[in-house]
Motif scaffolding. Structure first.
Motif, PDB file in Angstrom:
ATOM      1  N   ALA A  57     -48.543 -75.007 -30.322  1.00  0.00           N
ATOM      2  CA  ALA A  57     -49.861 -74.433 -30.027  1.00  0.00           C
ATOM      3  C   ALA A  57     -49.841 -73.969 -28.574  1.00  0.00           C
ATOM      4  O   ALA A  57     -49.410 -74.706 -27.691  1.00  0.00           O
ATOM      5  CB  ALA A  57     -50.959 -75.462 -30.230  1.00  0.00           C
ATOM      6  N   TYR A  58     -50.294 -72.760 -28.340  1.00  0.00           N
ATOM      7  CA  TYR A  58     -50.266 -72.196 -26.987  1.00  0.00           C
ATOM      8  C   TYR A  58     -51.642 -72.343 -26.346  1.00  0.00           C
ATOM      9  O   TYR A  58     -52.626 -71.811 -26.850  1.00  0.00           O
ATOM     10  CB  TYR A  58     -49.866 -70.725 -27.028  1.00  0.00           C
ATOM     11  CG  TYR A  58     -49.867 -70.076 -25.668  1.00  0.00           C
ATOM     12  CD1 TYR A  58     -48.811 -70.272 -24.796  1.00  0.00           C
ATOM     13  CD2 TYR A  58     -50.937 -69.304 -25.248  1.00  0.00           C
ATOM     14  CE1 TYR A  58     -48.804 -69.708 -23.539  1.00  0.00           C
ATOM     15  CE2 TYR A  58     -50.951 -68.725 -23.993  1.00  0.00           C
ATOM     16  CZ  TYR A  58     -49.880 -68.925 -23.146  1.00  0.00           C
ATOM     17  OH  TYR A  58     -49.884 -68.367 -21.890  1.00  0.00           O
ATOM     18  N   ILE A  59     -51.698 -73.082 -25.255  1.00  0.00           N
ATOM     19  CA  ILE A  59     -52.916 -73.183 -24.442  1.00  0.00           C
ATOM     20  C   ILE A  59     -52.512 -72.734 -23.048  1.00  0.00           C
ATOM     21  O   ILE A  59     -51.716 -73.394 -22.378  1.00  0.00           O
ATOM     22  CB  ILE A  59     -53.485 -74.617 -24.424  1.00  0.00           C
ATOM     23  CG1 ILE A  59     -53.856 -75.050 -25.849  1.00  0.00           C
ATOM     24  CG2 ILE A  59     -54.707 -74.695 -23.517  1.00  0.00           C
ATOM     25  CD1 ILE A  59     -54.330 -76.469 -25.965  1.00  0.00           C
ATOM     26  N   ALA A  60     -53.022 -71.589 -22.630  1.00  0.00           N
ATOM     27  CA  ALA A  60     -52.627 -70.985 -21.358  1.00  0.00           C
ATOM     28  C   ALA A  60     -52.951 -71.921 -20.197  1.00  0.00           C
ATOM     29  O   ALA A  60     -53.886 -72.725 -20.263  1.00  0.00           O
ATOM     30  CB  ALA A  60     -53.343 -69.656 -21.169  1.00  0.00           C
ATOM     31  N   GLU A  61     -52.164 -71.796 -19.129  1.00  0.00           N
ATOM     32  CA  GLU A  61     -52.458 -72.582 -17.936  1.00  0.00           C
ATOM     33  C   GLU A  61     -53.812 -72.169 -17.385  1.00  0.00           C
ATOM     34  O   GLU A  61     -54.177 -71.001 -17.408  1.00  0.00           O
ATOM     35  CB  GLU A  61     -51.376 -72.350 -16.884  1.00  0.00           C
ATOM     36  CG  GLU A  61     -50.044 -72.953 -17.239  1.00  0.00           C
ATOM     37  CD  GLU A  61     -49.029 -72.817 -16.118  1.00  0.00           C
ATOM     38  OE1 GLU A  61     -49.334 -72.174 -15.095  1.00  0.00           O
ATOM     39  OE2 GLU A  61     -47.930 -73.368 -16.281  1.00  0.00           O
ATOM     40  N   TYR A  62     -54.549 -73.147 -16.897  1.00  0.00           N
ATOM     41  CA  TYR A  62     -55.863 -72.879 -16.313  1.00  0.00           C
ATOM     42  C   TYR A  62     -55.657 -72.198 -14.967  1.00  0.00           C
ATOM     43  O   TYR A  62     -54.863 -72.662 -14.144  1.00  0.00           O
ATOM     44  CB  TYR A  62     -56.629 -74.196 -16.154  1.00  0.00           C
ATOM     45  CG  TYR A  62     -58.032 -74.038 -15.656  1.00  0.00           C
ATOM     46  CD1 TYR A  62     -58.944 -73.254 -16.341  1.00  0.00           C
ATOM     47  CD2 TYR A  62     -58.461 -74.678 -14.503  1.00  0.00           C
ATOM     48  CE1 TYR A  62     -60.239 -73.113 -15.901  1.00  0.00           C
ATOM     49  CE2 TYR A  62     -59.752 -74.550 -14.048  1.00  0.00           C
ATOM     50  CZ  TYR A  62     -60.639 -73.755 -14.754  1.00  0.00           C
ATOM     51  OH  TYR A  62     -61.927 -73.613 -14.305  1.00  0.00           O
ATOM     52  N   GLU A  63     -56.344 -71.074 -14.752  1.00  0.00           N
ATOM     53  CA  GLU A  63     -56.046 -70.264 -13.562  1.00  0.00           C
ATOM     54  C   GLU A  63     -56.378 -70.962 -12.244  1.00  0.00           C
ATOM     55  O   GLU A  63     -55.794 -70.639 -11.224  1.00  0.00           O
ATOM     56  CB  GLU A  63     -56.730 -68.897 -13.642  1.00  0.00           C
ATOM     57  CG  GLU A  63     -58.232 -68.913 -13.515  1.00  0.00           C
ATOM     58  CD  GLU A  63     -58.809 -67.507 -13.585  1.00  0.00           C
ATOM     59  OE1 GLU A  63     -58.487 -66.674 -12.709  1.00  0.00           O
ATOM     60  OE2 GLU A  63     -59.577 -67.247 -14.524  1.00  0.00           O
ATOM     61  N   TYR A  64     -57.283 -71.941 -12.267  1.00  0.00           N
ATOM     62  CA  TYR A  64     -57.630 -72.667 -11.034  1.00  0.00           C
ATOM     63  C   TYR A  64     -57.019 -74.068 -11.024  1.00  0.00           C
ATOM     64  O   TYR A  64     -57.451 -74.922 -10.257  1.00  0.00           O
ATOM     65  CB  TYR A  64     -59.146 -72.769 -10.890  1.00  0.00           C
ATOM     66  CG  TYR A  64     -59.833 -71.430 -10.923  1.00  0.00           C
ATOM     67  CD1 TYR A  64     -59.644 -70.506  -9.903  1.00  0.00           C
ATOM     68  CD2 TYR A  64     -60.651 -71.071 -11.993  1.00  0.00           C
ATOM     69  CE1 TYR A  64     -60.249 -69.262  -9.943  1.00  0.00           C
ATOM     70  CE2 TYR A  64     -61.263 -69.839 -12.034  1.00  0.00           C
ATOM     71  CZ  TYR A  64     -61.066 -68.939 -11.009  1.00  0.00           C
ATOM     72  OH  TYR A  64     -61.655 -67.705 -11.052  1.00  0.00           O
ATOM     73  N   GLY A  65     -56.030 -74.323 -11.874  1.00  0.00           N
ATOM     74  CA  GLY A  65     -55.473 -75.661 -12.037  1.00  0.00           C
ATOM     75  C   GLY A  65     -54.569 -76.123 -10.917  1.00  0.00           C
ATOM     76  O   GLY A  65     -54.408 -77.309 -10.707  1.00  0.00           O
ATOM     77  N   PRO A  72     -47.778 -74.904 -21.102  1.00  0.00           N
ATOM     78  CA  PRO A  72     -48.554 -74.214 -22.137  1.00  0.00           C
ATOM     79  C   PRO A  72     -48.246 -74.620 -23.580  1.00  0.00           C
ATOM     80  O   PRO A  72     -49.132 -74.608 -24.410  1.00  0.00           O
ATOM     81  CB  PRO A  72     -48.210 -72.740 -21.931  1.00  0.00           C
ATOM     82  CG  PRO A  72     -47.716 -72.643 -20.547  1.00  0.00           C
ATOM     83  CD  PRO A  72     -47.094 -73.962 -20.227  1.00  0.00           C
ATOM     84  N   GLN A  73     -47.004 -74.995 -23.901  1.00  0.00           N
ATOM     85  CA  GLN A  73     -46.688 -75.287 -25.306  1.00  0.00           C
ATOM     86  C   GLN A  73     -46.195 -76.710 -25.534  1.00  0.00           C
ATOM     87  O   GLN A  73     -45.406 -76.955 -26.427  1.00  0.00           O
ATOM     88  CB  GLN A  73     -45.657 -74.285 -25.831  1.00  0.00           C
ATOM     89  CG  GLN A  73     -46.268 -72.926 -26.055  1.00  0.00           C
ATOM     90  CD  GLN A  73     -45.335 -72.004 -26.806  1.00  0.00           C
ATOM     91  OE1 GLN A  73     -44.188 -71.856 -26.440  1.00  0.00           O
ATOM     92  NE2 GLN A  73     -45.857 -71.380 -27.839  1.00  0.00           N
TER      93      GLN A  73
END
Length: 118
Positions: A57-65, A72-73
């Protein structure tokens, strides 16, 4: 609130029993899902020992993380009752079925994953 669906699952598999599982996520993953930056169309669930994991499952990195971001995977643990896990594992091993995630959605403040036997 975004609802992520696996549209390919209904075409590739004859779906049977459905289950609702919790998903063990980090804080940046939850924020990324809330922003709609996730995809489960190529994902599947797999047993590792007696635990069920959501893989690919792909969950993109949070841009402010920053440096606390997640990969991501990475495999994410699915939370089900022991009785449900035992039943699913027996079906997978005996009948050669697979566990397919159908959708990822919010239920109150929690993120849930709808699973089906295919």
């Amino acid at each position: 609130m975004p609802v992520l669906t696996n549209s390919k699952a209904r075409h590739k598999f004859a779906l049977g029993d459905k289950y609702e599982a919790g998903v063990e996520l980090s804080g940046t993953e939850v924020k990324s899902i809330r922003a709609g930056n996730a995809q489960i169309s190529e994902s599947y669930a797999r047993f590792v020992k007696d635990e069920l994991f959501l893989c690919n499952a792909y969950i993109a990195e949070y841009e402010y993380g920053g440096e606390d971001n997640h990969p991501p995977q990475r495999p994410r643990k699915l939370l089900l009752k022991r009785r449900e896990l035992t039943r699913l594992k027996a079906e997978v091993e005996a009948a050669g079925k697979t566990v397919v995630p159908l959708k990822l959605y919010f239920k109150n403040a929690l993120i849930k994953c709808e699973l089906a036997l295919g």
